[in-house]
Design a protein around this motif. Structure first.
Motif, mmCIF file in Angstrom:
data_model
loop_
_atom_site.group_PDB
_atom_site.id
_atom_site.type_symbol
_atom_site.label_atom_id
_atom_site.label_comp_id
_atom_site.label_asym_id
_atom_site.label_seq_id
_atom_site.Cartn_x
_atom_site.Cartn_y
_atom_site.Cartn_z
ATOM 1 N N PHE A 161 9.008 4.373 -5.941
ATOM 2 C CA PHE A 161 8.665 3.691 -4.698
ATOM 3 C C PHE A 161 9.002 2.207 -4.731
ATOM 4 C CE2 PHE A 161 6.491 7.453 -3.496
ATOM 5 C CZ PHE A 161 6.101 7.355 -2.172
ATOM 6 N N VAL A 162 8.920 1.585 -5.894
ATOM 7 C CA VAL A 162 9.032 0.124 -5.980
ATOM 8 C C VAL A 162 10.306 -0.417 -5.332
ATOM 9 C CG1 VAL A 162 9.288 -1.821 -7.561
ATOM 10 C CG2 VAL A 162 7.471 -0.151 -7.931
ATOM 11 N N PRO A 163 11.508 0.075 -5.688
ATOM 12 C CA PRO A 163 12.700 -0.490 -5.041
ATOM 13 C C PRO A 163 12.755 -0.205 -3.541
ATOM 14 C CG PRO A 163 13.291 1.374 -6.444
ATOM 15 C CD PRO A 163 11.868 1.054 -6.727
ATOM 16 N N MET A 164 12.182 0.911 -3.105
ATOM 17 C CA MET A 164 12.105 1.177 -1.665
ATOM 18 C C MET A 164 11.186 0.156 -0.996
ATOM 19 S SD MET A 164 13.934 3.999 -0.902
ATOM 20 C CE MET A 164 13.190 4.869 0.499
ATOM 21 N N LEU A 169 14.313 2.215 6.333
ATOM 22 C CA LEU A 169 15.108 2.180 5.106
ATOM 23 C C LEU A 169 15.609 3.570 4.741
ATOM 24 C CD1 LEU A 169 16.267 0.661 2.704
ATOM 25 C CD2 LEU A 169 14.081 0.980 1.528
ATOM 26 N N THR A 170 14.767 4.583 4.939
ATOM 27 C CA THR A 170 15.218 5.962 4.715
ATOM 28 C C THR A 170 16.445 6.254 5.554
ATOM 29 O OG1 THR A 170 13.011 6.804 4.134
ATOM 30 C CG2 THR A 170 14.585 8.386 5.034
ATOM 31 N N GLY A 171 16.401 5.879 6.835
ATOM 32 C CA GLY A 171 17.541 6.120 7.709
ATOM 33 C C GLY A 171 18.782 5.389 7.271
ATOM 34 N N ARG A 172 18.626 4.143 6.854
ATOM 35 C CA ARG A 172 19.793 3.361 6.427
ATOM 36 C C ARG A 172 20.443 3.964 5.186
ATOM 37 N NH1 ARG A 172 18.828 -2.693 4.555
ATOM 38 N NH2 ARG A 172 18.746 -1.734 2.495
ATOM 39 N N LEU A 173 19.623 4.345 4.199
ATOM 40 C CA LEU A 173 20.163 4.895 2.955
ATOM 41 C C LEU A 173 20.767 6.275 3.165
ATOM 42 C CD1 LEU A 173 17.296 3.802 0.539
ATOM 43 C CD2 LEU A 173 19.582 2.799 0.693
ATOM 44 N N LEU A 174 20.104 7.110 3.982
ATOM 45 C CA LEU A 174 20.642 8.440 4.212
ATOM 46 C C LEU A 174 21.932 8.381 5.010
ATOM 47 C CD1 LEU A 174 20.336 11.444 3.775
ATOM 48 C CD2 LEU A 174 18.886 11.545 5.814
ATOM 49 N N ALA A 175 22.017 7.478 5.969
ATOM 50 C CA ALA A 175 23.267 7.310 6.722
ATOM 51 C C ALA A 175 24.399 6.906 5.790
ATOM 52 C CB ALA A 175 23.083 6.273 7.824
ATOM 53 N N GLU A 176 24.092 6.068 4.808
ATOM 54 C CA GLU A 176 25.101 5.685 3.822
ATOM 55 C C GLU A 176 25.564 6.900 3.019
ATOM 56 O OE1 GLU A 176 25.230 3.166 -0.362
ATOM 57 O OE2 GLU A 176 23.870 2.483 1.226
ATOM 58 N N GLN A 177 24.626 7.733 2.599
ATOM 59 C CA GLN A 177 25.002 8.924 1.836
ATOM 60 C C GLN A 177 25.849 9.884 2.670
ATOM 61 O OE1 GLN A 177 21.727 11.057 0.067
ATOM 62 N NE2 GLN A 177 22.999 12.752 -0.610
ATOM 63 N N ILE A 178 25.459 10.083 3.927
ATOM 64 C CA ILE A 178 26.168 11.031 4.781
ATOM 65 C C ILE A 178 27.599 10.573 5.039
ATOM 66 C CG2 ILE A 178 26.232 11.981 7.134
ATOM 67 C CD1 ILE A 178 23.128 11.933 7.053
ATOM 68 N N THR A 179 27.791 9.283 5.229
ATOM 69 C CA THR A 179 29.121 8.797 5.615
ATOM 70 C C THR A 179 30.031 8.495 4.428
ATOM 71 O OG1 THR A 179 28.195 6.564 5.826
ATOM 72 C CG2 THR A 179 28.357 7.898 7.839
ATOM 73 N N THR A 180 29.460 8.267 3.261
ATOM 74 C CA THR A 180 30.294 7.960 2.093
ATOM 75 C C THR A 180 30.393 9.114 1.104
ATOM 76 O OG1 THR A 180 28.484 7.062 0.752
ATOM 77 C CG2 THR A 180 29.612 5.542 2.263
ATOM 78 N N PHE A 210 0.814 -1.219 0.000
ATOM 79 C CA PHE A 210 0.000 0.000 0.000
ATOM 80 C C PHE A 210 0.847 1.267 0.000
ATOM 81 C CE2 PHE A 210 -2.839 -3.253 1.469
ATOM 82 C CZ PHE A 210 -4.066 -2.905 0.931
ATOM 83 N N SER A 211 2.151 1.106 -0.031
ATOM 84 C CA SER A 211 3.062 2.253 0.005
ATOM 85 C C SER A 211 3.191 2.824 -1.402
ATOM 86 C CB SER A 211 4.428 1.812 0.541
ATOM 87 O OG SER A 211 5.344 2.879 0.530
ATOM 88 N N ILE A 212 2.368 3.829 -1.686
ATOM 89 C CA ILE A 212 2.278 4.389 -3.029
ATOM 90 C C ILE A 212 2.201 5.905 -2.939
ATOM 91 C CG2 ILE A 212 1.109 2.319 -3.881
ATOM 92 C CD1 ILE A 212 -1.501 3.935 -3.869
ATOM 93 N N PRO A 213 2.464 6.612 -4.038
ATOM 94 C CA PRO A 213 2.323 8.076 -4.028
ATOM 95 C C PRO A 213 0.869 8.468 -3.792
ATOM 96 C CG PRO A 213 3.533 7.322 -5.971
ATOM 97 C CD PRO A 213 2.952 6.106 -5.326
ATOM 98 N N ALA A 216 21.444 4.884 -5.219
ATOM 99 C CA ALA A 216 20.576 4.983 -6.396
ATOM 100 C C ALA A 216 19.105 5.062 -6.005
ATOM 101 C CB ALA A 216 20.824 3.789 -7.311
ATOM 102 N N LEU A 217 18.726 4.376 -4.935
ATOM 103 C CA LEU A 217 17.319 4.384 -4.534
ATOM 104 C C LEU A 217 16.837 5.767 -4.115
ATOM 105 C CD1 LEU A 217 17.763 1.282 -4.560
ATOM 106 C CD2 LEU A 217 16.321 1.164 -2.521
ATOM 107 N N LEU A 218 17.773 6.645 -3.709
ATOM 108 C CA LEU A 218 17.375 7.973 -3.235
ATOM 109 C C LEU A 218 17.326 9.021 -4.340
ATOM 110 C CD1 LEU A 218 19.177 8.373 0.215
ATOM 111 C CD2 LEU A 218 16.869 7.530 -0.292
ATOM 112 N N ARG A 219 17.794 8.697 -5.531
ATOM 113 C CA ARG A 219 17.832 9.718 -6.584
ATOM 114 C C ARG A 219 16.481 10.350 -6.882
ATOM 115 N NH1 ARG A 219 22.855 9.868 -8.665
ATOM 116 N NH2 ARG A 219 24.143 7.999 -8.422
#
Length: 417
Positions: free
Chosen positions: A117-120, A392-403, A60-63, A408-411
Motif C-alpha cells: 500500500f505504501v507506494p500507492m 491512481l488505480t485508473g491511471r496505473l491500469l490504463a498504463e498497463q492496458i495501453t503499453t 488511513f489507507s491500510i489493509p 511495479a506498483l500493481l505487482r
C-alpha cells in the motif's frame, strides 16, 4: 503480440462500472488515445462512490485484515450494535471468506500487505491533481483529520497503528492537541484527547464522481446506464460484452470495475480471490456551526466529514449480501455511539440514510490487472479505500492496458494471485 495477448495498443475499450474506479480508468485510457465506453447497471456513483465518508486519507489507507480487527471481531461477532457485524447465517461462502480473512490477520501478513500500500498511498493524491488539471470540474479540500478520544488511553492504539505504518516506509505527520486547541467546535466536553493528522484531504464523493463522468463524456467518451452485463466473450481479437437488455459492446480491452459485485463476472476469467460486500452506512445531519474538516472517532469507528453545509456521518462494517435492505438499527447504533462525543449536531434531522457494499478481499489487497482471458482486466476490492486509491488505480491500469507492461506498483495486486 504483447504478454497480455493483445495485438498492439487497444483502439477501443469497455469499462463496466461507473464508480470512481471505473470512470478513472476510462478517463486515463482516454489520455492514451483509446475510445472508451462505460456501462453501468444503475447510474453514475450509484454505490459506494456516492455514500462513502469522502476521506482522501492516505494515512488511513491500510489493509483491513489485521490482528486488532480479528480480536475485536471475535468479541463482537454477532452483536447487532457493534461496528463490525456478521449476522448469524448458513452462508457457506461467507464463512469460507471470513476464515480466509482471519488467516490474514497476522502481523506478518498485515506488514506484507501494508508494504504494497505504501507506494500507492504516496502517489494517490497526485492522481486526483492530474484529473483536476485535466479538466475535471471538481475540488478536493485540504484539511487535517482530527481523531478524537474520550479516554486519552484510547489514543495509544492509533499511535501504535501509525508507528506500524511508518515502519513500513510511509510518512505520517501527527500532532497531539488539547480539545481547546483542535479548532473543531463539534467536539463535545467528553473528548479528552485529540490527535491531528496532517496532509489529508476530503471531497464530496458523489459530486466528484459525477464531475469525472461529465469530463469523460465531454472528451468523447460514451456512457450508458441501466445496462446489466451478464457475460464476457473473447472472439477474434475482441472482447464482447453481453448485457441485458440484449445489447453488445466490444473492444480490444474490457475492464471490470463493479465493486462488491466483481466476483460474479471476474470468477469465469480466472480470478479466484473472492470479493465480498463489507457494507457501510452513512447519513447527513445539520450542524450549528461549520465543520472545519474530517473528524474520526476511533473508539466508535465513525468517520465524519463536512458535507453540503452539514456533516456526513459514516460507519460500520457489515457482512451481509450486497443487495440486502438498509437496517435502520445500524443507523441508530452509529447515532448512539457518536452522539455523546459531538455537540451542535441535530441528529433527529438526519437525511440521505444510505447503505452500500464496499468491496473487500480476504487478504485486504485490491485486485488490479489482467485476468487469464486476453484483453480482460479487473479493478476492485479496495475495501474502504476505493475513493482514495481509485484515480491512481485508473491511471496505473490504463498504463498497463495501453503499453502491455504492468507497473511495479500493481505487482502486489495481481488479480490471479
Amino acid at each position: 503480440m504483447r504478454e497480455d495477448g493483445i495485438d498492439g495498443v487497444p483502439r477501443r475499450a469497455v469499462v463496466v462500472g461507473a464508480g470512481v474506479v471505473g470512470l478513472s480508468t476510462a478517463w486515463f485510457l482516454q489520455e492514451h488515445g483509446v475510445d472508451v465506453t462505460v456501462v453501468d447497471k444503475q447510474d453514475v456513483a450509484a454505490g459506494s462512490s456516492w455514500g462513502n465518508a469522502g476521506y482522501l486519507s492516505p494515512a488511513f489507507s491500510i489493509p483491513l485484515p489485521e490482528p486488532a480487527v480479528l480480536r475485536y471481531g471475535l468479541r463482537t461477532l454477532f452483536a447487532p450494535d457493534a461496528p463490525l457485524h456478521v449476522p448469524a447465517s448458513l452462508d457457506v461462502g461467507l464463512w469460507s471468506f471470513l476464515t480466509r480473512f482471519a488467516a490474514h490477520c497476522t502481523p506478518r501478513a498485515w506488514r506484507r500487505s501494508m508494504q504494497a500500500f505504501v507506494p500507492m498511498n504516496d502517489e494517490c493524491l497526485d492522481a486526483f491533481d492530474a484529473l483536476l488539471a485535466g479538466g475535471v470540474d471538481a475540488t478536493t479540500e485540504r484539511a487535517p483529520l482530527t481523531a478524537a478520544f474520550e479516554d486519552p488511553a484510547q489514543a495509544a492504539d492509533l499511535r501504535h497503528e501509525f508507528e506500524q505504518i511508518r515502519s513500513c516506509g510511509q510518512r505520517i505527520d501527527t500532532a497531539e492537541l488539547s480539545t481547546a486547541d483542535a479548532g473543531v467546535p463539534q467536539l463535545s466536553d467528553r473528548i479528552a484527547s485529540v490527535l491531528r493528522v496532517e496532509g489529508q484531504r476530503y471531497v464530496d464523493p458523489g459530486e466528484f464522481t459525477r464531475a469525472l463522468a461529465r469530463s469523460f463524456v465531454e472528451r468523447g467518451g460514451t456512457l450508458r446506464t441501466g445496462v446489466a452485463v451478464r457475460e464476457l466473450v473473447r472472439t477474434r481479437g475482441q472482447v464482447i460484452v453481453k448485457s441485458e437488455p440484449e445489447e453488445r459492446f466490444s473492444g480490444e480491452a474490457v475492464v471490470l470495475a463493479t465493486g462488491a459485485w466483481l466476483s460474479t463476472l471476474a470468477k469465469p476469467l480466472g480470478v479466484r480471490t473472492p470479493v465480498r460486500a463489507g457494507r457501510g452506512y452513512s447519513f447527513t445531519v445539520p450542524t450549528d456551526e461549520p465543520v472545519p474538516g474530517p473528524i474520526y472517532l476511533p473508539a466508535a469507528r465513525v468517520a465524519c466529514t463536512p458535507y453540503q453545509g452539514g456533516l456526513r456521518v459514516a460507519g460500520t462494517m457489515e457482512f451481509r449480501p450486497v443487495d440486502a435492505p438498509l437496517d435502520r438499527g445500524r443507523i441508530e447504533a452509529i447515532v448512539r455511539s457518536a452522539r455523546p462525543l459531538l455537540t451542535g449536531v441535530r441528529w433527529e434531522e438526519r437525511r440521505d440514510e444510505w447503505v452500500g457494499g464496499r468491496p473487500v478481499t480476504p487478504d485486504g489487497r485490491p485486485l488490479i490487472g489482467a485476468t487469464k482471458v486476453p484483453g480482460t482486466y479487473v479493478a476492485g476490492g479496495h475495501g474502504m479505500w476505493g475513493l482514495t486509491l481509485g484515480p491512481l488505480t485508473g491511471r496505473l491500469l490504463a498504463e498497463q492496458i495501453t503499453t502491455g507492461k504492468r507497473p511495479a506498483l500493481l505487482r502486489p495486486f495481481d488479480p490471479l494471485r
